[in-house]
Design a protein around this motif. Sequence first.
Motif, PDB file in Angstrom:
ATOM      1  N   THR A 108       0.775  -1.234   0.000  1.00  0.00           N
ATOM      2  CA  THR A 108       0.000   0.000   0.000  1.00  0.00           C
ATOM      3  C   THR A 108       0.810   1.288   0.000  1.00  0.00           C
ATOM      4  O   THR A 108       0.235   2.345  -0.157  1.00  0.00           O
ATOM      5  CB  THR A 108      -0.931   0.024   1.222  1.00  0.00           C
ATOM      6  N   LYS A 109       2.097   1.206   0.207  1.00  0.00           N
ATOM      7  CA  LYS A 109       2.882   2.436   0.258  1.00  0.00           C
ATOM      8  C   LYS A 109       4.007   2.371  -0.760  1.00  0.00           C
ATOM      9  O   LYS A 109       4.364   1.310  -1.242  1.00  0.00           O
ATOM     10  CB  LYS A 109       3.480   2.634   1.642  1.00  0.00           C
ATOM     11  N   GLY A 110       4.604   3.514  -1.039  1.00  0.00           N
ATOM     12  CA  GLY A 110       5.758   3.553  -1.918  1.00  0.00           C
ATOM     13  C   GLY A 110       6.955   2.927  -1.226  1.00  0.00           C
ATOM     14  O   GLY A 110       6.899   2.536  -0.070  1.00  0.00           O
ATOM     15  N   SER A 111       8.051   2.830  -1.948  1.00  0.00           N
ATOM     16  CA  SER A 111       9.239   2.190  -1.396  1.00  0.00           C
ATOM     17  C   SER A 111      10.388   3.190  -1.329  1.00  0.00           C
ATOM     18  O   SER A 111      10.479   4.102  -2.143  1.00  0.00           O
ATOM     19  CB  SER A 111       9.635   1.004  -2.267  1.00  0.00           C
ATOM     20  N   ALA A 112      11.258   2.987  -0.344  1.00  0.00           N
ATOM     21  CA  ALA A 112      12.437   3.843  -0.202  1.00  0.00           C
ATOM     22  C   ALA A 112      13.437   3.164   0.720  1.00  0.00           C
ATOM     23  O   ALA A 112      13.078   2.331   1.547  1.00  0.00           O
ATOM     24  CB  ALA A 112      12.051   5.207   0.364  1.00  0.00           C
ATOM     25  N   VAL A 113      14.707   3.532   0.542  1.00  0.00           N
ATOM     26  CA  VAL A 113      15.772   3.124   1.450  1.00  0.00           C
ATOM     27  C   VAL A 113      16.366   4.406   2.014  1.00  0.00           C
ATOM     28  O   VAL A 113      16.854   5.256   1.268  1.00  0.00           O
ATOM     29  CB  VAL A 113      16.872   2.300   0.741  1.00  0.00           C
ATOM     30  N   ALA A 114      16.311   4.548   3.332  1.00  0.00           N
ATOM     31  CA  ALA A 114      16.833   5.721   4.024  1.00  0.00           C
ATOM     32  C   ALA A 114      18.089   5.335   4.794  1.00  0.00           C
ATOM     33  O   ALA A 114      18.293   4.170   5.120  1.00  0.00           O
ATOM     34  CB  ALA A 114      15.780   6.282   4.977  1.00  0.00           C
ATOM     35  N   LYS A 131      19.162  14.482   5.470  1.00  0.00           N
ATOM     36  CA  LYS A 131      19.421  14.581   4.033  1.00  0.00           C
ATOM     37  C   LYS A 131      19.052  13.301   3.298  1.00  0.00           C
ATOM     38  O   LYS A 131      18.629  13.330   2.142  1.00  0.00           O
ATOM     39  CB  LYS A 131      20.906  14.896   3.830  1.00  0.00           C
ATOM     40  N   TYR A 132      19.196  12.144   3.954  1.00  0.00           N
ATOM     41  CA  TYR A 132      18.944  10.849   3.324  1.00  0.00           C
ATOM     42  C   TYR A 132      17.671  10.185   3.822  1.00  0.00           C
ATOM     43  O   TYR A 132      17.518   8.975   3.731  1.00  0.00           O
ATOM     44  CB  TYR A 132      20.151   9.929   3.518  1.00  0.00           C
ATOM     45  N   ASN A 133      16.765  10.981   4.381  1.00  0.00           N
ATOM     46  CA  ASN A 133      15.492  10.473   4.890  1.00  0.00           C
ATOM     47  C   ASN A 133      14.331  11.332   4.405  1.00  0.00           C
ATOM     48  O   ASN A 133      13.427  11.661   5.165  1.00  0.00           O
ATOM     49  CB  ASN A 133      15.519  10.425   6.420  1.00  0.00           C
ATOM     50  N   GLN A 134      14.372  11.694   3.138  1.00  0.00           N
ATOM     51  CA  GLN A 134      13.297  12.488   2.569  1.00  0.00           C
ATOM     52  C   GLN A 134      13.210  12.234   1.067  1.00  0.00           C
ATOM     53  O   GLN A 134      14.202  11.828   0.453  1.00  0.00           O
ATOM     54  CB  GLN A 134      13.527  13.968   2.840  1.00  0.00           C
ATOM     55  N   PRO A 135      12.051  12.442   0.482  1.00  0.00           N
ATOM     56  CA  PRO A 135      11.924  12.243  -0.963  1.00  0.00           C
ATOM     57  C   PRO A 135      12.982  13.038  -1.719  1.00  0.00           C
ATOM     58  O   PRO A 135      13.278  14.179  -1.387  1.00  0.00           O
ATOM     59  CB  PRO A 135      10.512  12.764  -1.262  1.00  0.00           C
ATOM     60  N   GLY A 136      13.582  12.405  -2.690  1.00  0.00           N
ATOM     61  CA  GLY A 136      14.646  13.034  -3.465  1.00  0.00           C
ATOM     62  C   GLY A 136      16.015  12.874  -2.826  1.00  0.00           C
ATOM     63  O   GLY A 136      17.033  13.114  -3.465  1.00  0.00           O
ATOM     64  N   GLY A 137      16.063  12.455  -1.579  1.00  0.00           N
ATOM     65  CA  GLY A 137      17.326  12.277  -0.881  1.00  0.00           C
ATOM     66  C   GLY A 137      17.565  10.851  -0.419  1.00  0.00           C
ATOM     67  O   GLY A 137      18.644  10.509   0.027  1.00  0.00           O
ATOM     68  N   PHE A 138      16.518  10.007  -0.520  1.00  0.00           N
ATOM     69  CA  PHE A 138      16.678   8.608  -0.137  1.00  0.00           C
ATOM     70  C   PHE A 138      17.794   7.966  -0.951  1.00  0.00           C
ATOM     71  O   PHE A 138      18.089   8.396  -2.068  1.00  0.00           O
ATOM     72  CB  PHE A 138      15.384   7.824  -0.381  1.00  0.00           C
ATOM     73  N   LEU A 139      18.402   6.914  -0.416  1.00  0.00           N
ATOM     74  CA  LEU A 139      19.407   6.177  -1.182  1.00  0.00           C
ATOM     75  C   LEU A 139      18.759   5.545  -2.415  1.00  0.00           C
ATOM     76  O   LEU A 139      19.406   5.375  -3.451  1.00  0.00           O
ATOM     77  CB  LEU A 139      20.065   5.100  -0.327  1.00  0.00           C
ATOM     78  N   ALA A 140      17.494   5.174  -2.309  1.00  0.00           N
ATOM     79  CA  ALA A 140      16.704   4.657  -3.427  1.00  0.00           C
ATOM     80  C   ALA A 140      15.236   4.904  -3.103  1.00  0.00           C
ATOM     81  O   ALA A 140      14.860   4.976  -1.931  1.00  0.00           O
ATOM     82  CB  ALA A 140      16.951   3.170  -3.617  1.00  0.00           C
ATOM     83  N   GLU A 141      14.434   5.065  -4.141  1.00  0.00           N
ATOM     84  CA  GLU A 141      12.996   5.207  -3.915  1.00  0.00           C
ATOM     85  C   GLU A 141      12.208   4.773  -5.147  1.00  0.00           C
ATOM     86  O   GLU A 141      12.753   4.715  -6.252  1.00  0.00           O
ATOM     87  CB  GLU A 141      12.626   6.634  -3.502  1.00  0.00           C
ATOM     88  N   ASP A 142      10.952   4.442  -4.900  1.00  0.00           N
ATOM     89  CA  ASP A 142      10.027   4.032  -5.959  1.00  0.00           C
ATOM     90  C   ASP A 142      10.505   2.816  -6.743  1.00  0.00           C
ATOM     91  O   ASP A 142      10.429   2.784  -7.964  1.00  0.00           O
ATOM     92  CB  ASP A 142       9.741   5.203  -6.910  1.00  0.00           C
ATOM     93  N   PHE A 143      10.974   1.805  -6.043  1.00  0.00           N
ATOM     94  CA  PHE A 143      11.375   0.547  -6.662  1.00  0.00           C
ATOM     95  C   PHE A 143      10.362  -0.522  -6.275  1.00  0.00           C
ATOM     96  O   PHE A 143       9.542  -0.333  -5.382  1.00  0.00           O
ATOM     97  CB  PHE A 143      12.796   0.145  -6.228  1.00  0.00           C
ATOM     98  N   ASP A 144      10.427  -1.660  -6.937  1.00  0.00           N
ATOM     99  CA  ASP A 144       9.496  -2.759  -6.688  1.00  0.00           C
ATOM    100  C   ASP A 144       9.982  -3.587  -5.499  1.00  0.00           C
ATOM    101  O   ASP A 144      11.015  -4.244  -5.579  1.00  0.00           O
ATOM    102  CB  ASP A 144       9.396  -3.624  -7.940  1.00  0.00           C
ATOM    103  N   LEU A 145       9.245  -3.564  -4.402  1.00  0.00           N
ATOM    104  CA  LEU A 145       9.625  -4.318  -3.205  1.00  0.00           C
ATOM    105  C   LEU A 145       9.643  -5.820  -3.438  1.00  0.00           C
ATOM    106  O   LEU A 145      10.332  -6.550  -2.736  1.00  0.00           O
ATOM    107  CB  LEU A 145       8.673  -3.993  -2.048  1.00  0.00           C
ATOM    108  N   LEU A 146       8.920  -6.282  -4.428  1.00  0.00           N
ATOM    109  CA  LEU A 146       8.848  -7.716  -4.678  1.00  0.00           C
ATOM    110  C   LEU A 146      10.131  -8.289  -5.266  1.00  0.00           C
ATOM    111  O   LEU A 146      10.330  -9.498  -5.256  1.00  0.00           O
ATOM    112  CB  LEU A 146       7.665  -8.034  -5.598  1.00  0.00           C
TER     113      LEU A 146
END
Length: 127
Positions: free
Chosen positions: A59-65, A75-90
Motif C-alpha cells: 500500500t505504500k511507496g518504497s524507499a531506502v533511508a 538529508k537521506y530520509n526524505q523524498p529526493g534524498g533517499f538512497l533509493a525510492e520508488d522501486f518494486d519491493l517484490l
Amino acid sequence: MRLTAFFATIAAIVSVNAIAVPRDVWVPRIISPDSTTVWTMGQTVNVTWDNSNPPAVITKGSAVALNKADIPIPKYNQPGGFLAEDFDLLTGFVEVTVPTDLESADDYSITLFGDSGNRSPMFTITN
C-alpha cells in the motif's frame, strides 16, 4: 436546513472512508546490510531483503533511508534524498550508491520503507 444537509453529506463521506480495507503489514527481514557489512563511500551496493510471503497489495511507496546511531540522517530520509525510492519491493533488492559526504563509522543502518519501515542492524561505512 442546507447546512444540516451539507454536514450530513460530509459525515457520510467520512464514515465511508473510515471503513478501511484491511491492510496487511509486511515487514520483510533485511538480509544486507547486516552487522558484518562494510560499505565504501562511492561504491554501488545492493540492499537486499526477504521478499517471501508479501501481502496481496503493497500500500505504500518504497524507499531506502540512511541512519547514523539509529537517528535518521535528514538529508537521506526524505523524498529526493533517499538512497533509493520508488522501486518494486517484490524484487528483494535494490542497488544504491553509498554517499561520499559521510564520516567513516560503524554505527550506520538503513531503513527499508514499504508497507512498514524496518531497520537493518548497524554496519560500517568507510572512506
